[in-house]
Design a protein around this motif. Structure first.
Motif, PDB file in Angstrom:
ATOM      1  N   GLY A  78      -0.987  68.075  63.490  1.00 30.82           N
ATOM      2  CA  GLY A  78      -1.653  69.300  63.010  1.00 30.82           C
ATOM      3  C   GLY A  78      -0.868  70.540  63.426  1.00 30.82           C
ATOM      4  O   GLY A  78      -0.766  71.512  62.673  1.00 30.82           O
ATOM      5  N   MET A  79      -0.258  70.485  64.615  1.00 31.79           N
ATOM      6  CA  MET A  79       0.497  71.655  65.095  1.00 31.79           C
ATOM      7  C   MET A  79       1.784  71.863  64.295  1.00 31.79           C
ATOM      8  O   MET A  79       2.236  72.992  64.129  1.00 31.79           O
ATOM      9  CB  MET A  79       0.818  71.517  66.585  1.00 31.79           C
ATOM     10  N   THR A  80       2.384  70.773  63.798  1.00 31.43           N
ATOM     11  CA  THR A  80       3.578  70.919  62.945  1.00 31.43           C
ATOM     12  C   THR A  80       3.223  71.762  61.724  1.00 31.43           C
ATOM     13  O   THR A  80       3.944  72.693  61.344  1.00 31.43           O
ATOM     14  CB  THR A  80       4.086  69.530  62.489  1.00 31.43           C
ATOM     15  N   TYR A  81       2.087  71.443  61.116  1.00 32.38           N
ATOM     16  CA  TYR A  81       1.656  72.168  59.917  1.00 32.38           C
ATOM     17  C   TYR A  81       1.266  73.604  60.246  1.00 32.38           C
ATOM     18  O   TYR A  81       1.587  74.541  59.504  1.00 32.38           O
ATOM     19  CB  TYR A  81       0.482  71.428  59.245  1.00 32.38           C
ATOM     20  N   LYS A  82       0.565  73.771  61.388  1.00 36.79           N
ATOM     21  CA  LYS A  82       0.115  75.120  61.747  1.00 36.79           C
ATOM     22  C   LYS A  82       1.313  76.045  61.983  1.00 36.79           C
ATOM     23  O   LYS A  82       1.354  77.168  61.485  1.00 36.79           O
ATOM     24  CB  LYS A  82      -0.762  75.044  63.013  1.00 36.79           C
ATOM     25  N   ALA A  83       2.307  75.551  62.727  1.00 40.03           N
ATOM     26  CA  ALA A  83       3.475  76.386  63.035  1.00 40.03           C
ATOM     27  C   ALA A  83       4.291  76.669  61.777  1.00 40.03           C
ATOM     28  O   ALA A  83       4.735  77.797  61.553  1.00 40.03           O
ATOM     29  CB  ALA A  83       4.341  75.691  64.086  1.00 40.03           C
ATOM     30  N   ALA A  84       4.461  75.638  60.949  1.00 41.70           N
ATOM     31  CA  ALA A  84       5.278  75.824  59.738  1.00 41.70           C
ATOM     32  C   ALA A  84       4.612  76.814  58.790  1.00 41.70           C
ATOM     33  O   ALA A  84       5.261  77.713  58.250  1.00 41.70           O
ATOM     34  CB  ALA A  84       5.487  74.485  59.038  1.00 41.70           C
ATOM     35  N   ALA A  85       3.301  76.687  58.614  1.00 40.85           N
ATOM     36  CA  ALA A  85       2.581  77.586  57.695  1.00 40.85           C
ATOM     37  C   ALA A  85       2.549  79.008  58.233  1.00 40.85           C
ATOM     38  O   ALA A  85       2.481  79.973  57.464  1.00 40.85           O
ATOM     39  CB  ALA A  85       1.161  77.071  57.476  1.00 40.85           C
ATOM     40  N   ALA A  86       2.620  79.153  59.559  1.00 44.51           N
ATOM     41  CA  ALA A  86       2.588  80.494  60.159  1.00 44.51           C
ATOM     42  C   ALA A  86       3.960  81.165  60.117  1.00 44.51           C
ATOM     43  O   ALA A  86       4.106  82.309  60.534  1.00 44.51           O
ATOM     44  CB  ALA A  86       2.108  80.393  61.610  1.00 44.51           C
ATOM     45  N   GLY A  87       4.963  80.429  59.648  1.00 47.68           N
ATOM     46  CA  GLY A  87       6.312  81.002  59.564  1.00 47.68           C
ATOM     47  C   GLY A  87       7.026  81.020  60.900  1.00 47.68           C
ATOM     48  O   GLY A  87       7.975  81.776  61.100  1.00 47.68           O
ATOM     49  N   LEU A  88       6.572  80.189  61.846  1.00 46.04           N
ATOM     50  CA  LEU A  88       7.202  80.162  63.171  1.00 46.04           C
ATOM     51  C   LEU A  88       8.337  79.149  63.207  1.00 46.04           C
ATOM     52  O   LEU A  88       8.316  78.158  62.475  1.00 46.04           O
ATOM     53  CB  LEU A  88       6.157  79.766  64.231  1.00 46.04           C
ATOM     54  N   ASN A  89       9.319  79.412  64.056  1.00 42.99           N
ATOM     55  CA  ASN A  89      10.412  78.448  64.221  1.00 42.99           C
ATOM     56  C   ASN A  89      10.060  77.482  65.343  1.00 42.99           C
ATOM     57  O   ASN A  89      10.710  77.422  66.380  1.00 42.99           O
ATOM     58  CB  ASN A  89      11.719  79.183  64.511  1.00 42.99           C
ATOM     59  N   LEU A  90       8.990  76.756  65.122  1.00 40.23           N
ATOM     60  CA  LEU A  90       8.476  75.824  66.121  1.00 40.23           C
ATOM     61  C   LEU A  90       8.055  74.531  65.461  1.00 40.23           C
ATOM     62  O   LEU A  90       7.627  74.533  64.300  1.00 40.23           O
ATOM     63  CB  LEU A  90       7.254  76.426  66.828  1.00 40.23           C
ATOM     64  N   GLY A  91       8.140  73.461  66.217  1.00 39.63           N
ATOM     65  CA  GLY A  91       7.644  72.182  65.740  1.00 39.63           C
ATOM     66  C   GLY A  91       6.242  71.925  66.257  1.00 39.63           C
ATOM     67  O   GLY A  91       5.609  72.813  66.841  1.00 39.63           O
ATOM     68  N   GLY A  92       5.771  70.694  66.043  1.00 42.61           N
ATOM     69  CA  GLY A  92       4.395  70.381  66.406  1.00 42.61           C
ATOM     70  C   GLY A  92       4.298  69.407  67.561  1.00 42.61           C
ATOM     71  O   GLY A  92       4.902  68.338  67.544  1.00 42.61           O
ATOM     72  N   GLY A  93       3.519  69.798  68.571  1.00 46.27           N
ATOM     73  CA  GLY A  93       3.264  68.901  69.699  1.00 46.27           C
ATOM     74  C   GLY A  93       1.901  69.198  70.294  1.00 46.27           C
ATOM     75  O   GLY A  93       1.311  70.239  70.008  1.00 46.27           O
ATOM     76  N   LYS A  94       1.398  68.311  71.068  1.00 46.89           N
ATOM     77  CA  LYS A  94       0.129  68.531  71.762  1.00 46.89           C
ATOM     78  C   LYS A  94       0.041  67.513  72.887  1.00 46.89           C
ATOM     79  O   LYS A  94       0.561  66.400  72.768  1.00 46.89           O
ATOM     80  CB  LYS A  94      -1.045  68.309  70.788  1.00 46.89           C
ATOM     81  N   THR A  95      -0.653  67.900  73.952  1.00 49.23           N
ATOM     82  CA  THR A  95      -0.902  66.954  75.044  1.00 49.23           C
ATOM     83  C   THR A  95      -2.383  66.694  75.161  1.00 49.23           C
ATOM     84  O   THR A  95      -3.185  67.621  74.989  1.00 49.23           O
ATOM     85  CB  THR A  95      -0.438  67.559  76.389  1.00 49.23           C
ATOM     86  N   VAL A  96      -2.754  65.458  75.458  1.00 51.77           N
ATOM     87  CA  VAL A  96      -4.119  65.228  75.905  1.00 51.77           C
ATOM     88  C   VAL A  96      -4.044  64.666  77.318  1.00 51.77           C
ATOM     89  O   VAL A  96      -3.197  63.833  77.627  1.00 51.77           O
ATOM     90  CB  VAL A  96      -4.946  64.310  74.973  1.00 51.77           C
ATOM     91  N   ILE A  97      -4.922  65.197  78.157  1.00 55.11           N
ATOM     92  CA  ILE A  97      -5.050  64.656  79.509  1.00 55.11           C
ATOM     93  C   ILE A  97      -6.380  63.921  79.554  1.00 55.11           C
ATOM     94  O   ILE A  97      -7.434  64.478  79.196  1.00 55.11           O
ATOM     95  CB  ILE A  97      -4.976  65.776  80.566  1.00 55.11           C
ATOM     96  N   TRP A  98      -6.306  62.668  79.941  1.00 48.75           N
ATOM     97  CA  TRP A  98      -7.507  61.831  79.984  1.00 48.75           C
ATOM     98  C   TRP A  98      -8.205  62.082  81.313  1.00 48.75           C
ATOM     99  O   TRP A  98      -7.740  61.651  82.369  1.00 48.75           O
ATOM    100  CB  TRP A  98      -7.106  60.358  79.822  1.00 48.75           C
ATOM    101  N   GLY A  99      -9.312  62.829  81.261  1.00 42.37           N
ATOM    102  CA  GLY A  99     -10.020  63.147  82.498  1.00 42.37           C
ATOM    103  C   GLY A  99     -11.109  64.170  82.230  1.00 42.37           C
ATOM    104  O   GLY A  99     -11.171  64.769  81.154  1.00 42.37           O
ATOM    105  N   ASP A 100     -11.963  64.372  83.233  1.00 45.00           N
ATOM    106  CA  ASP A 100     -13.087  65.295  83.082  1.00 45.00           C
ATOM    107  C   ASP A 100     -12.656  66.693  83.550  1.00 45.00           C
ATOM    108  O   ASP A 100     -12.341  66.884  84.732  1.00 45.00           O
ATOM    109  CB  ASP A 100     -14.257  64.785  83.943  1.00 45.00           C
TER     110      ASP A 100
END
Ligand SMILES: NC(=O)C1=CN([C@@H]2O[C@H](COP(=O)(O)OP(=O)(O)OC[C@H]3O[C@@H](n4cnc5c(N)ncnc54)[C@H](O)[C@@H]3O)[C@@H](O)[C@H]2O)C=CC1
Ligand SMILES: O=C(O)CCC(=O)C(=O)O
Length: 355
Positions: free
Chosen positions: A64-86
């Protein structure tokens, strides 16, 4: 889940599993596509039921971040982290610093930021171990809470929709039904109120509702009532999937435009609202203000410049409408096409050998 099969289907680059025994860190970093630049995306801390659920979320969100950055015209790719925890009980300095060291080990291929379950203070700990983090506090040269900027971007997107439907950006007297008046929703109400719109609001948090009623003269309605109120614009700013089989028959609006992520329950719901004549501002295009704002930190944060960049969400939404008309497709598909076209074209340009 067959991870490689899934990664092949959606063209993922990398999935990094990080573990630290001392702090109990269990982090999964998804890097979807770095054609346009380093992958940037927030860190979500969530008490997932299973390991598989966490991996799926990291994969889905990073794409989703790849699409968000590309559509926003940013020179960025898409990544995200999830941390498993409370996030309420399992945060600690050592957890963030252990995570920061894993981010550093990727040498700038991935830049992290805040997301659901994480806040600016957590980013400040990460900064002690890596420079590849944005959304840190203003005292560290960062931009702090991104919500006001996200709200501004949503407001500009609403103006673009108004222009499309009524031929003018002016929303004086227009009725906007705002679902969720938390961080983004509150600041959005402020912009809308100043622009002369009338507000109808709902939230499970009574204090949050009372505040916008008191400060902006909003009318409060029940949680399920918000979908069917007489209004010009429905603006979802709480949860995802509120455009679905139950809500669509209730909508009386001309426009759907809000900050919530993943607003369409299923893609087909984007087709149905289009057939109904409702103009839909695709979520990841209109809510990119937070991303655009934190990305400015990579140049040395300048709030004025960041606001000018966020303001361009107006043009991005207009571009989506043009593509939708050009190709005779719903706007959610047009947004995907806009992002994919940019990645494809720039990917080819950047292949040129530079010596
Ligand atoms: N904060 C940001 O900069 C960004 C936020 N978003 C998205 O925008 C949305 C809102 O984010 P925030 O304002 O940061 O979160 P928040 O947690 O501050 O606000 C969400 C609000 O929605 C309310 N809510 C929850 N369930 C509800 C329901 N059934 N009906 C009505 N209200 C309900 C909550 O009580 C809360 O006040 C989320 O979907 C988030 O993923 C997207 C991009 C950036
Ligand atoms: O706004 C942020 O803190 C990071 C951007 C991001 O992860 C998002 O827009 O979902």
């Amino acid at each position: 889940m067959e991870i490689f099969k899934y990664m092949e289907k959606y063209d993922y680059e990398q999935l990094v599993i990080c573990h630290d025994k001392t702090s109990g860190l269990k982090a999964i970093i998804g890097i979807h596509d770095t054609t346009l630049g380093p992958a940037l995306g927030g860190t979500r801390m969530w008490n997932y039921k299973t390991e598989e659920e966490a991996i799926e979320d990291a994969l889905r969100l990073s794409r989703g971040m790849t699409y968000k950055a590309a559509a926003a015209g940013l020179n960025l790719g898409g990544g995200k982290t999830v941390i498993w925890g409370d996030p309420k009980t399992q945060k600690s300095e050592e957890l963030w610093r252990a995570f920061g060291r894993f981010v550093q080990s990727l040498n700038g291929r991935y830049i992290t930021a805040a997301d659901v379950g994480t806040v600016v203070d957590d980013m400040d700990y990460i900064r002690q171990e890596t420079k590849h983090v944005v959304g840190v506090s203003k005292t560290l040269g960062g931009s702090g809470d991104p919500s006001p900027k996200t709200a501004y971007g949503v407001f500009r997107g609403i103006q673009a929709c108004a222009n499309e439907v009524w031929g003018s950006d002016d929303i004086t007297g227009r009725v906007v039904a705002v679902q969720g008046v938390g961080k983004v929703g509150y600041y959005l109400c402020e912009y809308l109120h100043k622009a002369g719109a009338k507000l109808i609001v709902s939230d499970i948090d009574k204090e949050a509702v009372d505040r916008v009623v008191r400060e902006f003269g909003a009318q409060a309605v029940g949680l399920d009532e918000i979908y069917g109120v007489e209004c010009d614009i429905y603006s979802p700013n709480a949860l995802g999937a509120t455009i679905n089989d139950e809500t669509i028959p209730q909508f009386k609006c001309k426009i759907i435009a809000g900050g919530a992520n993943n607003q369409l329950k299923e893609e087909r719901h984007g087709d149905i609202i289009t057939e109904k004549g409702i103009i839909y501002a695709p979520d990841y295009v209109i809510n990119a203000g937070g991303l655009i704002n934190v990305a400015d930190e990579l140049k040395g944060y300048n709030e004025e410049r960041a606001m000018q960049s966020v303001s361009k969400i107006y043009d991005n939404i207009k571009k989506v409408f043009q593509i939708a008309k050009r190709d005779n497709i719903p706007t959610y598909k047009a947004a995907d096409r806009m992002a994919e076209e940019r990645i494809e074209k720039l990917g080819r340009v950047r292949n040129t050998y530079l010596g």
